[in-house]
Every structure is written in C-alpha cells, then in structure tokens.
Scaffold this active site. Structure first.
Site, mmCIF file in Angstrom:
data_model
loop_
_atom_site.group_PDB
_atom_site.id
_atom_site.type_symbol
_atom_site.label_atom_id
_atom_site.label_comp_id
_atom_site.label_asym_id
_atom_site.label_seq_id
_atom_site.Cartn_x
_atom_site.Cartn_y
_atom_site.Cartn_z
ATOM 1 N N GLU A 1 2.047 14.510 -6.575
ATOM 2 C CA GLU A 1 3.496 14.800 -6.599
ATOM 3 C C GLU A 1 4.265 13.566 -7.080
ATOM 4 O O GLU A 1 5.129 13.650 -7.947
ATOM 5 C CB GLU A 1 3.961 15.187 -5.185
ATOM 6 C CG GLU A 1 5.460 15.424 -5.103
ATOM 7 C CD GLU A 1 5.955 15.605 -3.665
ATOM 8 O OE1 GLU A 1 5.187 16.075 -2.806
ATOM 9 O OE2 GLU A 1 7.126 15.266 -3.424
ATOM 10 N N TYR B 1 -4.372 -7.100 4.219
ATOM 11 C CA TYR B 1 -4.246 -5.691 4.592
ATOM 12 C C TYR B 1 -5.484 -5.259 5.387
ATOM 13 O O TYR B 1 -6.598 -5.253 4.863
ATOM 14 C CB TYR B 1 -4.069 -4.796 3.363
ATOM 15 C CG TYR B 1 -2.734 -4.944 2.647
ATOM 16 C CD1 TYR B 1 -1.698 -5.699 3.191
ATOM 17 C CD2 TYR B 1 -2.501 -4.322 1.432
ATOM 18 C CE1 TYR B 1 -0.476 -5.823 2.537
ATOM 19 C CE2 TYR B 1 -1.280 -4.440 0.766
ATOM 20 C CZ TYR B 1 -0.272 -5.200 1.328
ATOM 21 O OH TYR B 1 0.929 -5.331 0.676
ATOM 22 N N ASP C 1 -2.590 -2.054 -6.154
ATOM 23 C CA ASP C 1 -2.098 -3.234 -5.437
ATOM 24 C C ASP C 1 -2.707 -3.324 -4.035
ATOM 25 O O ASP C 1 -2.784 -2.330 -3.311
ATOM 26 C CB ASP C 1 -0.567 -3.153 -5.305
ATOM 27 C CG ASP C 1 0.002 -4.367 -4.588
ATOM 28 O OD1 ASP C 1 0.039 -5.454 -5.195
ATOM 29 O OD2 ASP C 1 0.384 -4.238 -3.405
HETATM 30 P P1 NDP Z 1 6.065 4.291 0.234
HETATM 31 O O1 NDP Z 1 7.519 4.051 0.422
HETATM 32 O O2 NDP Z 1 5.609 4.990 -1.010
HETATM 33 O O3 NDP Z 1 5.533 5.098 1.530
HETATM 34 C C1 NDP Z 1 4.260 5.660 1.511
HETATM 35 C C2 NDP Z 1 4.067 6.652 2.642
HETATM 36 O O4 NDP Z 1 5.031 7.694 2.585
HETATM 37 C C3 NDP Z 1 2.709 7.337 2.498
HETATM 38 O O5 NDP Z 1 1.668 6.576 3.028
HETATM 39 C C4 NDP Z 1 2.952 8.656 3.209
HETATM 40 O O6 NDP Z 1 2.862 8.404 4.613
HETATM 41 C C5 NDP Z 1 4.395 8.969 2.819
HETATM 42 N N1 NDP Z 1 4.477 9.730 1.550
HETATM 43 C C6 NDP Z 1 4.247 9.280 0.286
HETATM 44 N N2 NDP Z 1 4.440 10.260 -0.615
HETATM 45 C C7 NDP Z 1 4.799 11.352 0.080
HETATM 46 C C8 NDP Z 1 5.149 12.666 -0.308
HETATM 47 N N3 NDP Z 1 5.170 13.029 -1.588
HETATM 48 N N4 NDP Z 1 5.493 13.544 0.676
HETATM 49 C C9 NDP Z 1 5.491 13.193 1.979
HETATM 50 N N5 NDP Z 1 5.161 11.949 2.402
HETATM 51 C C10 NDP Z 1 4.814 11.032 1.467
HETATM 52 O O7 NDP Z 1 5.305 2.931 0.198
HETATM 53 P P2 NDP Z 1 4.588 1.952 1.271
HETATM 54 O O8 NDP Z 1 5.545 1.565 2.314
HETATM 55 O O9 NDP Z 1 3.311 2.578 1.683
HETATM 56 O O10 NDP Z 1 4.284 0.722 0.338
HETATM 57 C C11 NDP Z 1 3.598 0.929 -0.899
HETATM 58 C C12 NDP Z 1 2.813 -0.270 -1.286
HETATM 59 O O11 NDP Z 1 3.668 -1.392 -1.502
HETATM 60 C C13 NDP Z 1 1.829 -0.781 -0.247
HETATM 61 O O12 NDP Z 1 0.648 -0.034 -0.196
HETATM 62 C C14 NDP Z 1 1.600 -2.188 -0.730
HETATM 63 O O13 NDP Z 1 0.684 -2.197 -1.815
HETATM 64 C C15 NDP Z 1 2.996 -2.582 -1.198
HETATM 65 N N6 NDP Z 1 3.724 -3.341 -0.139
HETATM 66 C C16 NDP Z 1 3.971 -4.656 -0.373
HETATM 67 C C17 NDP Z 1 4.629 -5.436 0.538
HETATM 68 C C18 NDP Z 1 4.875 -6.877 0.224
HETATM 69 O O14 NDP Z 1 5.296 -7.626 1.116
HETATM 70 N N7 NDP Z 1 4.612 -7.324 -0.974
HETATM 71 C C19 NDP Z 1 5.089 -4.878 1.831
HETATM 72 C C20 NDP Z 1 4.813 -3.477 1.977
HETATM 73 C C21 NDP Z 1 4.169 -2.745 1.015
HETATM 74 P P3 NDP Z 1 2.507 9.514 5.703
HETATM 75 O O15 NDP Z 1 1.868 10.689 5.004
HETATM 76 O O16 NDP Z 1 1.588 8.818 6.639
HETATM 77 O O17 NDP Z 1 3.809 9.850 6.335
#
Ligand code: NDP
Length: 312
Positions: free
Chosen positions: A292, A54, A49
């Site tokens: 994971e 972005y 996605d």
């Molecule tokens: P998540 O809730 O999955 O958060 C992801 C972040 O959490 C990672 O980048 C990482 O950040 C941390 N993380 C993920 N897995 C782990 C783990 N196993 N252990 C520790 N930290 C972890 O989702 P996002 O908020 O990134 O959103 C996901 C997707 O959803 C986006 O990429 C996009 O495609 C979509 N989206 C759509 C929207 C919309 O309006 N339609 C709005 C927002 C997102 P870090 O390591 O930096 O802490």
C-alpha cells in the site's frame, strides 16, 4: 516506483525506502520480516535502512540474512552509528575508534563487504568534528562505506561538517535523516534550506507518524491496535497520541478518503512533495502495508490540495 538522487551523491534511491527499527528482531518474527522485504523488493524499493543499535544488532542480522540472497549491485543499504552498543567507555559516540569498530560489526551482521550509506545517528558534542569527518572519509577510501550522512543534526552542525570536510579535502556528507511527517515539521525553517544549499538530501523517518497517519487510530483512541497496543514498542508512539493529534489525524483520514487515496499514501506523497526529500523511510509489520505504502510513489498533489492539508 520512482527514484531520486541521494543529495549530492550520484546513487539513486527509491522514493519509498524500508526501515527496520522496532520491527526486525523485535515486534515481527523472521518470516514476517522477510515477507515484508520481499514485498518491498517486488514494489521496486531498492533502499533499506537499519542501525547498529536496532534490537541490539538483531535488526541488521535479519536484514543481512535476506540481503545475501540479492545481487549486491541492486540494493542500497544504510546503517548508523552513535548510540551505545555495549557497556564499554568507547562503545558509543562518533570517535574514530567507535566508528571503525561499529562499522566492522555492522558489515559482519549485514553480510556485506561495504555499506552504501553510513550515518552518524546523532551529533556527538564530545568529539571534535574533524575526527569524525576524517574517519568517515577514511572508511570511504578503505572501501568499507561508499557515502556518509548524518541523522537528526541541526542546520549549523550540518553546515559545520561540510566546511570541515572541504577544508580537509574529505568527502562531504550526502544526506540527513530527520523525523518528518504532517505532525512534525521542525526541519522546514532551517534544516531544509541549509541542506538545499549544501546539496544534502533528507531521508525522512516516521513519515506516517508511526501509524498515526494511516487512519487506524480514531479520535477516541479506544480501538488501539498495532504499534500503539504493543507494550514492547509503543513508548515512542504514545506521547504523540494527544487528543489534538488524534483529531488532526482523523480529519486528514477523512480528506484522504474523500479524494480516493489511503491516508498512508497521501501522508507519504505529502512528504515527497519537496525535491530536497530524497526518500521517505516506512516501517511495516505486514507485507500488505508495504505494498500500500509503496504505491504512494509518483502521486502528485495539487497546490490546492496542499493548502487544504496545511489547514488541517
Ligand atoms: P512509520 O511512520 O512508517 O511507521 C511504521 C508503522 O506504522 C508500521 O510498523 C506499522 O505499525 C504502521 N503502518 C505502516 N504502514 C501502515 C499502513 N499502510 N496501514 C496501517 N498501519 C501501517 O515509520 P517508523 O516509525 O517505523 O520509522 C521508519 C524507519 O525510519 C525506521 O524503521 C528506521 O529505519 C527509521 N528511523 C530512524 C530514526 C533515526 O533516529 N534516524 C528514528 C526512528 C526511525 P503497526 O502495524 O505495528 O501499527
């Protein structure tokens, strides 16, 4: 990896999908982004996605550079349109003009001849719904997109889009992309029942509450790391780091560890407990996170465990 139908569509998508918001073309470098994609691919993730906005198109380019090495039939790629892509009066929204132009630009950046799923990133109050529905249907007839969906629309807006499409004998939306996680359950009362009736699947974003549900943020929030500590990307996460949410997340982490799961896996399996959820889109800054998280697919949660989670 298990796969589900994308709402009314016949196409099958992995229960865990991979998203590119904030990370690609921003927080992580190209090499790390592609290492995360390799980990996703090796884990059986077939659903990717992104969006035109972005990192101003850079996320699509980073994804596109990797997709060109993969067989087109083996992945499902989704992108979005709505938010401004330029300064011009027509560089935004859901008009026929912007839909067609933004779709062309996304196809170029992604290096593909068609997008599998094209999504209206938000509802546009300023454009007649029949124009948007007809333009999506035309893009399908032209072979530029295969299916269309919406993101973060309210239940009545989704219903209205379905009625307009039926009246015009046009293709109906197949999916909605809302925020959904243990700390954010707004779609449960209305959006989910409506979508169940209309056969529209949810592709849920921020299923880990941007990392809050992975166990790495303690209640005192002193040991901030990852997204929370990175000023380029933390503005969407910090408002969620209230004392109450941090305490809930800490109790959730303790429960997950007691059961022998990682908190991230339990949080994802919780989203996937509902059949209307087609896929949970994870983000990741490192390949280990992808591996994971992908392992959450297929994790069954008992009724008793679901009650315990609710009580948190
Ligand atoms: P998540 O809730 O999955 O958060 C992801 C972040 O959490 C990672 O980048 C990482 O950040 C941390 N993380 C993920 N897995 C782990 C783990 N196993 N252990 C520790 N930290 C972890 O989702 P996002 O908020 O990134 O959103 C996901 C997707 O959803 C986006 O990429 C996009 O495609 C979509 N989206 C759509 C929207 C919309 O309006 N339609 C709005 C927002 C997102 P870090 O390591 O930096 O802490």
């Amino acid at each position: 990896m298990k796969y589900r139908r994308l709402g009314r569509a016949g196409v099958r998508v992995s229960e865990i999908s991979f998203g590119t918001w904030l990370t690609f073309g921003g927080q992580v470098d190209l090499q790390t982004a592609h290492a995360c994609l390799d980990a996703a691919w090796d884990s059986g993730i077939n659903f990717y996605d992104t969006a035109d906005v972005y990192n101003q198109g850079a996320a699509e380019q980073v994804l596109g550079a990797w997709l060109r090495k993969k067989p087109r039939k083996d992945y499902v790629v989704a992108t979005k349109v709505f938010f401004p892509t330029g300064e011009g009066e027509n560089d935004k929204g859901l008009s026929r003009k912007h839909l067609v132009e933004s779709c062309e630009a996304s196809l170029r950046r992604l290096n593909v001849e068609y997008v599998d799923l094209y999504q209206c990133h938000r509802f546009d109050e300023t454009v007649r719904l029949d124009e948007t529905v007809r333009a999506m249907d035309d893009l399908i007839r032209q072979g530029k997109i295969l299916y269309w969906g919406v993101s973060q629309w309210e239940a009545p807006q989704i219903e209205q889009a379905c009625r307009v499409a039926e009246k015009r004998n046009a293709d109906l939306p197949v999916s909605n992309q809302p925020r959904y996680n243990l700390l954010s359950r707004e779609i449960e009362p209305q959006v989910i029942p409506t979508c169940e009736r209309e056969e529209i699947g949810q592709i849920v974003w921020s299923p880990l509450a941007q990392g809050l549900l992975t166990g790495k943020y303690g209640a005192d929030a002193k040991a901030r790391s990852g997204r929370a500590s990175d000023a380029r990307v933390n503005s969407f996460l910090l408002p969620w780091m209230t004392e109450e949410n941090l305490r809930r997340a800490e109790r959730f982490t303790a429960l997950a560890r007691e059961l022998g799961h990682t908190p991230a896996q339990l949080a994802l399996a919780w989203c996937l407990r509902l059949p209307n959820i087609a896929s949970a889109i994870i983000g990741a800054s490192r390949p280990e996170q992808v591996r994971e998280n992908a392992a959450a697919s297929g994790l069954e949660l008992s009724a008793e465990l679901l009650r315990k989670i609710d009580s948190l």
